[in-house]
Design a protein around this motif. Structure first.
Motif, mmCIF file in Angstrom:
data_model
loop_
_atom_site.group_PDB
_atom_site.id
_atom_site.type_symbol
_atom_site.label_atom_id
_atom_site.label_comp_id
_atom_site.label_asym_id
_atom_site.label_seq_id
_atom_site.Cartn_x
_atom_site.Cartn_y
_atom_site.Cartn_z
ATOM 1 N N LYS A 1 -4.231 19.437 -70.009
ATOM 2 C CA LYS A 1 -4.384 20.693 -70.748
ATOM 3 C C LYS A 1 -4.352 20.427 -72.246
ATOM 4 C CE LYS A 1 -2.479 24.361 -68.927
ATOM 5 N NZ LYS A 1 -1.438 25.307 -68.565
ATOM 6 N N LYS A 2 -4.883 21.359 -73.014
ATOM 7 C CA LYS A 2 -4.858 21.196 -74.473
ATOM 8 C C LYS A 2 -3.450 21.348 -75.027
ATOM 9 C CE LYS A 2 -9.451 22.023 -76.019
ATOM 10 N NZ LYS A 2 -9.836 21.306 -77.188
ATOM 11 N N VAL A 3 -2.749 22.406 -74.617
ATOM 12 C CA VAL A 3 -1.385 22.670 -75.098
ATOM 13 C C VAL A 3 -0.535 23.101 -73.909
ATOM 14 C CG1 VAL A 3 0.037 24.099 -76.622
ATOM 15 C CG2 VAL A 3 -2.228 23.382 -77.365
ATOM 16 N N VAL A 4 0.674 22.560 -73.833
ATOM 17 C CA VAL A 4 1.591 22.888 -72.740
ATOM 18 C C VAL A 4 2.911 23.353 -73.335
ATOM 19 C CG1 VAL A 4 2.789 22.020 -70.713
ATOM 20 C CG2 VAL A 4 0.538 21.111 -71.286
ATOM 21 N N LYS A 5 3.361 24.526 -72.925
ATOM 22 C CA LYS A 5 4.637 25.042 -73.411
ATOM 23 C C LYS A 5 5.790 24.385 -72.657
ATOM 24 C CE LYS A 5 3.219 29.516 -75.051
ATOM 25 N NZ LYS A 5 3.644 30.899 -75.199
ATOM 26 N N ALA A 6 6.910 24.257 -73.343
ATOM 27 C CA ALA A 6 8.105 23.669 -72.730
ATOM 28 C C ALA A 6 8.552 24.503 -71.527
ATOM 29 C CB ALA A 6 9.228 23.561 -73.750
ATOM 30 N N GLU A 7 8.429 25.820 -71.623
ATOM 31 C CA GLU A 7 8.821 26.699 -70.528
ATOM 32 C C GLU A 7 7.973 26.430 -69.285
ATOM 33 O OE1 GLU A 7 8.030 27.851 -73.606
ATOM 34 O OE2 GLU A 7 9.978 28.481 -74.351
ATOM 35 N N GLU A 8 6.686 26.150 -69.499
ATOM 36 C CA GLU A 8 5.788 25.848 -68.386
ATOM 37 C C GLU A 8 6.222 24.560 -67.679
ATOM 38 O OE1 GLU A 8 1.152 24.494 -67.795
ATOM 39 O OE2 GLU A 8 1.639 25.759 -69.515
ATOM 40 N N MET A 9 6.564 23.532 -68.455
ATOM 41 C CA MET A 9 7.018 22.280 -67.851
ATOM 42 C C MET A 9 8.362 22.467 -67.156
ATOM 43 S SD MET A 9 5.778 19.106 -70.189
ATOM 44 C CE MET A 9 6.186 19.672 -71.829
ATOM 45 N N SER A 10 9.224 23.280 -67.743
ATOM 46 C CA SER A 10 10.519 23.549 -67.146
ATOM 47 C C SER A 10 10.361 24.182 -65.762
ATOM 48 C CB SER A 10 11.319 24.479 -68.060
ATOM 49 O OG SER A 10 12.510 24.881 -67.450
ATOM 50 N N GLU A 11 9.475 25.144 -65.653
ATOM 51 C CA GLU A 11 9.242 25.814 -64.376
ATOM 52 C C GLU A 11 8.539 24.886 -63.389
ATOM 53 O OE1 GLU A 11 7.120 29.431 -65.150
ATOM 54 O OE2 GLU A 11 8.702 30.190 -66.462
ATOM 55 N N ARG A 12 7.545 24.168 -63.853
ATOM 56 C CA ARG A 12 6.768 23.298 -62.965
ATOM 57 C C ARG A 12 7.617 22.191 -62.346
ATOM 58 N NH1 ARG A 12 0.926 21.251 -62.922
ATOM 59 N NH2 ARG A 12 1.122 19.326 -61.771
ATOM 60 N N PHE A 13 8.482 21.576 -63.150
ATOM 61 C CA PHE A 13 9.278 20.455 -62.669
ATOM 62 C C PHE A 13 10.700 20.849 -62.277
ATOM 63 C CE2 PHE A 13 6.029 18.599 -65.504
ATOM 64 C CZ PHE A 13 5.356 17.860 -64.541
ATOM 65 N N GLU A 14 11.007 22.153 -62.362
ATOM 66 C CA GLU A 14 12.314 22.693 -61.981
ATOM 67 C C GLU A 14 13.457 21.984 -62.699
ATOM 68 O OE1 GLU A 14 12.364 22.473 -57.718
ATOM 69 O OE2 GLU A 14 10.883 24.074 -57.517
ATOM 70 N N ILE A 15 13.331 21.937 -64.039
ATOM 71 C CA ILE A 15 14.343 21.327 -64.888
ATOM 72 C C ILE A 15 14.652 22.287 -66.035
ATOM 73 C CG2 ILE A 15 13.785 18.930 -64.353
ATOM 74 C CD1 ILE A 15 12.031 18.842 -66.852
ATOM 75 N N SER A 16 15.733 22.030 -66.744
ATOM 76 C CA SER A 16 16.100 22.889 -67.873
ATOM 77 C C SER A 16 15.221 22.576 -69.085
ATOM 78 C CB SER A 16 17.577 22.676 -68.234
ATOM 79 O OG SER A 16 17.750 21.393 -68.794
ATOM 80 N N LEU A 17 15.212 23.503 -70.020
ATOM 81 C CA LEU A 17 14.471 23.270 -71.267
ATOM 82 C C LEU A 17 15.026 22.063 -72.004
ATOM 83 C CD1 LEU A 17 13.884 26.863 -72.673
ATOM 84 C CD2 LEU A 17 12.167 25.245 -71.863
#
Length: 64
Positions: free
Chosen positions: A17-33
């Protein structure tokens, strides 16, 4: 998922992706910010050229 697998998956996700938000990665990988921030820092220390913009997210610098 162990940390090495997660770092690799995060790198692939950033490349897809061009830009990925930290919140998106947090949800996708089930980890904290906080873990997202540490993992992105670890990728940067490993030499991956990751840029960021406040309020927008992370991105891989062109040419990588």
């Amino acid at each position: 998922m162990n940390r090495i697998d997660r770092l690799t998956a995060m790198l692939v996700h950033l490349q897809s992706k061009k830009v990925v938000k930290a919140e998106e990665m947090s949800e996708r990988f089930e980890i904290s910010l906080r873990t997202v921030y540490r993992d992105v820092k670890a990728l940067m220390e490993a030499g991956v050229p990751i840029g960021s913009e406040a309020g927008k997210g992370y991105f891989i610098v062109d040419g990588y």
